[in-house]
Write a protein that holds these residues in place. Sequence first.
Motif, mmCIF file in Angstrom:
data_model
loop_
_atom_site.group_PDB
_atom_site.id
_atom_site.type_symbol
_atom_site.label_atom_id
_atom_site.label_comp_id
_atom_site.label_asym_id
_atom_site.label_seq_id
_atom_site.Cartn_x
_atom_site.Cartn_y
_atom_site.Cartn_z
ATOM 1 N N ARG A 166 -27.407 21.859 -15.472
ATOM 2 C CA ARG A 166 -26.614 21.597 -13.863
ATOM 3 C C ARG A 166 -26.197 20.321 -13.148
ATOM 4 N N GLU A 167 -27.385 19.640 -12.682
ATOM 5 C CA GLU A 167 -27.298 18.239 -12.101
ATOM 6 C C GLU A 167 -26.981 17.395 -13.199
ATOM 7 N N VAL A 168 -26.893 16.998 -14.524
ATOM 8 C CA VAL A 168 -26.168 16.097 -15.280
ATOM 9 C C VAL A 168 -24.743 16.602 -14.949
ATOM 10 N N ASP A 169 -24.298 17.803 -15.237
ATOM 11 C CA ASP A 169 -23.178 17.978 -15.434
ATOM 12 C C ASP A 169 -22.625 17.437 -13.906
ATOM 13 N N GLN A 170 -23.242 17.104 -13.320
ATOM 14 C CA GLN A 170 -22.782 16.856 -11.246
ATOM 15 C C GLN A 170 -22.460 15.616 -11.597
ATOM 16 N N GLU A 171 -23.732 15.095 -11.665
ATOM 17 C CA GLU A 171 -24.101 13.606 -12.496
ATOM 18 C C GLU A 171 -22.108 13.123 -12.411
ATOM 19 N N TYR A 172 -22.463 13.860 -13.750
ATOM 20 C CA TYR A 172 -21.193 13.324 -15.001
ATOM 21 C C TYR A 172 -19.948 12.720 -14.418
ATOM 22 N N ARG A 173 -20.159 14.184 -13.957
ATOM 23 C CA ARG A 173 -17.891 14.302 -13.245
ATOM 24 C C ARG A 173 -18.174 13.644 -12.265
ATOM 25 N N SER A 174 -19.240 12.910 -11.511
ATOM 26 C CA SER A 174 -19.480 11.730 -10.367
ATOM 27 C C SER A 174 -19.140 10.337 -11.010
ATOM 28 N N ALA A 175 -19.564 10.223 -12.112
ATOM 29 C CA ALA A 175 -19.354 9.181 -12.094
ATOM 30 C C ALA A 175 -18.776 8.694 -12.873
ATOM 31 N N THR A 176 -17.690 9.824 -13.467
ATOM 32 C CA THR A 176 -16.308 9.843 -14.389
ATOM 33 C C THR A 176 -15.272 9.018 -13.270
ATOM 34 N N ARG A 177 -14.984 9.613 -12.057
ATOM 35 C CA ARG A 177 -14.540 9.791 -10.706
ATOM 36 C C ARG A 177 -14.623 8.544 -10.224
ATOM 37 N N SER A 178 -15.749 7.655 -10.408
ATOM 38 C CA SER A 178 -16.138 6.320 -9.871
ATOM 39 C C SER A 178 -15.393 6.081 -10.831
ATOM 40 N N LEU A 179 -15.905 5.838 -12.529
ATOM 41 C CA LEU A 179 -15.124 4.688 -12.780
ATOM 42 C C LEU A 179 -13.620 4.519 -13.296
ATOM 43 N N VAL A 180 -12.706 5.604 -12.807
ATOM 44 C CA VAL A 180 -11.443 6.633 -12.415
ATOM 45 C C VAL A 180 -10.799 5.001 -11.852
ATOM 46 N N THR A 181 -11.704 4.899 -10.981
ATOM 47 C CA THR A 181 -11.225 3.998 -9.515
ATOM 48 C C THR A 181 -11.553 2.664 -10.327
ATOM 49 N N TYR A 182 -12.617 2.554 -10.097
ATOM 50 C CA TYR A 182 -12.811 0.566 -10.883
ATOM 51 C C TYR A 182 -11.451 0.557 -12.323
ATOM 52 N N MET A 183 -11.223 1.146 -12.852
ATOM 53 C CA MET A 183 -9.989 1.337 -13.469
ATOM 54 C C MET A 183 -8.916 0.156 -12.707
ATOM 55 N N MET A 184 -8.178 1.416 -11.522
ATOM 56 C CA MET A 184 -7.052 1.161 -11.263
ATOM 57 C C MET A 184 -6.908 -0.148 -10.120
#
Length: 253
Positions: A166-184
């Motif tokens: 469950r911790e991994v899933d939460q960290e994954y979602r958070s990391a994905t959001r950050s990377l989308v921001t970087y791309m924008m």
Amino acid sequence: MEPGKDSFSKHISNQFNIELEQIRTQMLSMGGIVERQVSDSIEALMNGDIELAEQARQSDKTANQMEIDIDQQCTKIIALRQPAASDLRLIISISRAASDLERIGDESGRISKHAIEIANSGINARFGYQEVRHIGMIVTEMVRDVLNAFSRGDLEMAYKVAKRDREVDQEYRSATRSLVTYMMEDPRSISVILNVMWILRSLERIGDHARSIAIHLIYQVSGEDVRHKSLREIKEAVHDASPEDDLDNYQSE
């Protein structure tokens, strides 16, 4: 008491004991190879080490063959020995665990592939590397811990591995959001970030497979199939299968 290790220790046929121990040892050996493959693929990305990434990819061939060998041996034992009760659960859990280990190896191979693509791109930007290192550390520990749990029949540790997914899933979602921001913010980084996002996805899946191996162990020892159960239900199954004095460390979780 170590249920996973001792549950097959008193058969009339000593050869049956040997066969069961052999497939368990083979599965754990496969786990050691896959665990190293995971850590090597992450290290290869962090250091831009193409040679190490290629070595990690090549390890997948060994893991694939070991899964086939284990599966064939399990099938042979079932056909010839017709095991019942705990022995059958042991064989089934080993076969399922080997399948999950093979998939972990596949995901590690994908991480290595993307690491090579990033290294060959010549782009030095390290978008998302901190997140990869953090999640990579968690899933590597999960793989190591679930193999240790399997070797000792340790349901407490298996439960903790399942919980940590469950911790991994939460960290994954958070990391994905950050990377989308970087791309924008920097469209020039899109190609590298996409590779990193695929790496993160593979790490998340490795966590899923480590959890599955923990579930197989719980089934082996308790006899209860908790594959689609909540963490609370998994905890209850572990509680019912474990001595009361072994539960002090996680009763309050």
